[in-house]
Design a protein around this motif. Structure first.
Motif, PDB file in Angstrom:
ATOM      1  N   LEU A  45       0.575  -1.088   0.072  1.00 48.99           N
ATOM      2  CA  LEU A  45       0.218  -0.134   0.290  1.00 48.99           C
ATOM      3  C   LEU A  45       0.411   0.903  -0.386  1.00 48.99           C
ATOM      4  CD1 LEU A  45      -3.020   1.297   0.446  1.00 48.99           C
ATOM      5  CD2 LEU A  45      -2.448   1.033   2.947  1.00 48.99           C
ATOM      6  N   PHE A  46       0.299   2.419  -0.470  1.00 56.52           N
ATOM      7  CA  PHE A  46       1.183   3.887  -1.175  1.00 56.52           C
ATOM      8  C   PHE A  46       0.350   4.511  -1.079  1.00 56.52           C
ATOM      9  CE2 PHE A  46       3.220   0.099  -4.162  1.00 56.52           C
ATOM     10  CZ  PHE A  46       4.041   0.597  -3.875  1.00 56.52           C
ATOM     11  N   TYR A  47       0.717   5.342  -0.891  1.00 59.55           N
ATOM     12  CA  TYR A  47       0.853   6.579   0.062  1.00 59.55           C
ATOM     13  C   TYR A  47       0.753   7.987  -0.759  1.00 59.55           C
ATOM     14  CZ  TYR A  47       3.528   7.245   3.708  1.00 59.55           C
ATOM     15  OH  TYR A  47       4.754   7.107   3.891  1.00 59.55           O
ATOM     16  N   GLN A  48      -0.383   8.986  -0.953  1.00 60.31           N
ATOM     17  CA  GLN A  48       0.800  10.602  -1.792  1.00 60.31           C
ATOM     18  C   GLN A  48       0.805  11.277  -0.413  1.00 60.31           C
ATOM     19  OE1 GLN A  48      -1.763  11.477  -5.545  1.00 60.31           O
ATOM     20  NE2 GLN A  48      -2.544  12.640  -4.149  1.00 60.31           N
ATOM     21  N   TRP A  49       1.734  11.687  -1.067  1.00 58.96           N
ATOM     22  CA  TRP A  49       2.086  12.768   0.550  1.00 58.96           C
ATOM     23  C   TRP A  49       3.555  13.737   0.319  1.00 58.96           C
ATOM     24  CZ3 TRP A  49       7.416  10.124   2.897  1.00 58.96           C
ATOM     25  CH2 TRP A  49       8.176  10.597   4.201  1.00 58.96           C
ATOM     26  N   ASN A  50       2.941  14.638   1.137  1.00 63.67           N
ATOM     27  CA  ASN A  50       3.777  15.473   1.051  1.00 63.67           C
ATOM     28  C   ASN A  50       4.990  15.958   2.203  1.00 63.67           C
ATOM     29  OD1 ASN A  50       5.391  18.117   0.847  1.00 63.67           O
ATOM     30  ND2 ASN A  50       3.803  19.465   0.907  1.00 63.67           N
ATOM     31  N   PRO A  51       6.371  15.597   2.375  1.00 60.61           N
ATOM     32  CA  PRO A  51       7.015  15.331   3.478  1.00 60.61           C
ATOM     33  C   PRO A  51       7.929  16.705   3.634  1.00 60.61           C
ATOM     34  CG  PRO A  51       8.239  14.395   1.549  1.00 60.61           C
ATOM     35  CD  PRO A  51       7.421  14.640   1.429  1.00 60.61           C
ATOM     36  N   GLU A  52       7.428  17.452   3.507  1.00 64.09           N
ATOM     37  CA  GLU A  52       7.707  18.817   3.999  1.00 64.09           C
ATOM     38  C   GLU A  52       6.863  19.823   4.617  1.00 64.09           C
ATOM     39  OE1 GLU A  52       9.578  20.681   0.688  1.00 64.09           O
ATOM     40  OE2 GLU A  52      10.492  18.873  -0.686  1.00 64.09           O
ATOM     41  N   SER A  53       5.530  19.580   4.343  1.00 60.50           N
ATOM     42  CA  SER A  53       4.526  20.544   5.427  1.00 60.50           C
ATOM     43  C   SER A  53       3.522  19.848   5.448  1.00 60.50           C
ATOM     44  CB  SER A  53       4.647  21.154   4.180  1.00 60.50           C
ATOM     45  OG  SER A  53       3.225  21.997   4.685  1.00 60.50           O
ATOM     46  N   CYS A  54       2.348  19.809   6.715  1.00 58.57           N
ATOM     47  CA  CYS A  54       1.058  19.724   6.692  1.00 58.57           C
ATOM     48  C   CYS A  54       0.199  20.427   5.269  1.00 58.57           C
ATOM     49  CB  CYS A  54       0.916  20.004   7.756  1.00 58.57           C
ATOM     50  SG  CYS A  54       2.079  19.056   8.837  1.00 58.57           S
ATOM     51  N   ASP A  55       0.536  20.590   4.252  1.00 59.37           N
ATOM     52  CA  ASP A  55      -0.177  21.907   3.376  1.00 59.37           C
ATOM     53  C   ASP A  55      -0.147  20.392   1.837  1.00 59.37           C
ATOM     54  OD1 ASP A  55      -1.508  23.439   5.604  1.00 59.37           O
ATOM     55  OD2 ASP A  55      -0.269  24.827   4.958  1.00 59.37           O
ATOM     56  N   TRP A  56      -0.914  20.602   1.713  1.00 59.28           N
ATOM     57  CA  TRP A  56      -1.104  20.176  -0.111  1.00 59.28           C
ATOM     58  C   TRP A  56       0.063  20.662  -0.627  1.00 59.28           C
ATOM     59  CZ3 TRP A  56      -0.861  21.126  -5.106  1.00 59.28           C
ATOM     60  CH2 TRP A  56      -0.648  19.853  -6.740  1.00 59.28           C
ATOM     61  N   GLY A  57       1.090  20.058  -1.560  1.00 62.76           N
ATOM     62  CA  GLY A  57       2.090  20.110  -2.268  1.00 62.76           C
ATOM     63  C   GLY A  57       3.790  19.593  -2.604  1.00 62.76           C
ATOM     64  N   ASN A  58       4.108  19.375  -3.277  1.00 64.83           N
ATOM     65  CA  ASN A  58       5.340  18.800  -3.190  1.00 64.83           C
ATOM     66  C   ASN A  58       5.048  16.709  -3.176  1.00 64.83           C
ATOM     67  OD1 ASN A  58       7.315  20.820  -2.965  1.00 64.83           O
ATOM     68  ND2 ASN A  58       6.332  21.320  -1.182  1.00 64.83           N
ATOM     69  N   ILE A  59       4.451  16.532  -4.216  1.00 62.26           N
ATOM     70  CA  ILE A  59       4.470  15.004  -4.156  1.00 62.26           C
ATOM     71  C   ILE A  59       5.075  13.975  -4.187  1.00 62.26           C
ATOM     72  CG2 ILE A  59       2.092  13.886  -4.250  1.00 62.26           C
ATOM     73  CD1 ILE A  59       1.310  16.096  -2.666  1.00 62.26           C
TER      74      ILE A  59
END
Length: 391
Positions: A45-59
């Motif tokens: 199982l994979f997941y979309q993730w922005n490791p740099e912020s708690c907002d959407w972006g840098n997916i």
């Protein structure tokens, strides 16, 4: 579920199991590429993730594995797929899993993902030629993933149309479509819509021995913008679709073809005409027959409804290897964690989402929400379905 699954040699070292899928900090949304590798007895199982912020972006993509589909382990603290090349420089977006290599090689695994060259990719913004389809392969049971030199295997949507969306690949067998077309294949879909025409699914034939070649068969669904069938239990199908999965579900000798999808741009059931949000998203389902038309294979709308009246979105699924039942994952928004799911009375039933204990923060929405739940009943001959929406 011990005893149901193979206990072959583990491809990844597993620490003591935990039910919770605890990932690194940051913004986490769509579940991606759920699936099962029979050769090693491992769920992925994979997941979309922005490791740099708690907002959407840098997916990017993160990755979990499991021996039984219940207890999960995180595959390292770093992204397993991240933007690195011109064709995916703006993000690694939602995708699917297939348990062979690109040429059908056993002992390899493949994931197909939306590779984004330019933002935004929202249905309200110009989308054409922004996103394509790419693939990555693992040779070690899922520890490491390598992008194919053939990428992007689809550079963008089909020529000659202007889309509202083109993303979120899903690849699987569909025997009913094989029977109708008279040939065996895998089938891939890309979710989206056509500008001023309506939401749809872009359908492709894919040879099991050549996952990198997708042959366009046409648009699987032909519905108008914001199509909403009559009836209280029906749903607004919106303007654009995301994360469409197809499947054929069976009950004894009966079988029905389904789509499960995320809809954008429709209005939710609880909203009045004066209180509609054009940005609304919700998870829906649609059932109907497959037919061959002059434009190619199409699925006709017969009946449909809301898949979840809570906050579940971006559905993604696979067939359980032992039970053959459909297992579906969804994204739950952090401030809307669903606890109690249903209350029942003699003839009335409704979905109730109780968020009162979801978070201790004062500015997080904790009000209860509810909505009608669709019920089905067969007559004594088993040949007729009656629909109810009792709240």
């Amino acid at each position: 579920m011990p005893g149901l699954l193979s206990r072959a040699k583990r491809p990844l070292r597993h620490t003591p199991p935990a039910y919770h899928l605890k990932a690194p900090q940051g913004w986490i949304n769509d579940p991606c590429a759920p699936g099962y590798d029979a050769a090693t007895g491992t769920y992925h199982l994979f997941y979309q993730w922005n490791p740099e912020s708690c907002d959407w972006g840098n997916i990017v993509w993160g990755h979990f594995t499991s021996r039984d589909g219940v207890f999960w382990e995180h595959n390292g603290a770093d992204a397993v797929l991240k933007p690195s090349l011109p064709y995916d420089q703006e993000g690694i977006f939602t995708g699917c899993f297939y348990p062979t290599g690109l040429r059908g090689e056993q002992g390899q695994l493949s994931v197909l993902y939306s590779s984004v060259t330019k933002l935004p990719i929202h249905w309200t913004k110009p989308y054409s030629r922004n996103a394509g389809l790419s693939v990555a392969v693992s040779n070690d049971g899922g520890r490491e993933w390598h992008k194919s030199e053939l990428n992007p295997i689809l550079p963008a949507e089909p020529d000659g149309i202007t889309v509202t969306g083109f993303r979120d690949p899903y690849l699987a067998e569909w025997p009913a479509l094989d029977e109708m077309r008279g040939e065996k294949s895998l089938y891939g879909v890309m979710s989206g819509g056509i500008l001023d025409h309506g939401p749809t699914v872009f359908l492709y034939a894919v040879a099991p021995g050549d996952l990198a070649t997708w042959v366009h068969l046409g648009q699987l669904v032909n519905l108008p913008v914001r199509f909403r069938p009559p009836g209280r239990w029906s749903a607004d199908f919106g303007v654009n679709w995301e994360c469409v999965n197809f499947m054929t579900l069976r009950n004894a000798s009966e079988e029905t073809h389904f789509l499960v999808l995320g809809s954008e741009g429709g209005s939710k059931l609880e909203l009045t005409d004066d209180d509609q949000d054009p940005q609304d998203v919700q998870s829906l389902w649609m059932a109907g027959p497959l037919e061959m038309s002059a434009e190619g294979p199409q699925m006709k709308h017969e009946y449909s409804g809301v898949f979840d009246h809570g906050c579940l979105y971006a559905p993604n699924s696979y067939e359980h290897p032992a039970t053959k039942k459909r297992v579906l994952w969804g994204w739950l928004k952090e401030e809307e964690l669903s606890l109690a799911r249903r209350e029942s009375k003699a003839q009335d039933e409704e979905i109730v989402v109780d968020r009162s204990q979801s978070n201790s923060e004062a500015d997080v929405n904790k009000e209860k929400v509810s909505g009608p739940f669709t019920l089905f009943r067969f007559d004594s001959e088993g040949s007729e379905i009656h629909h109810y929406a009792l709240a």
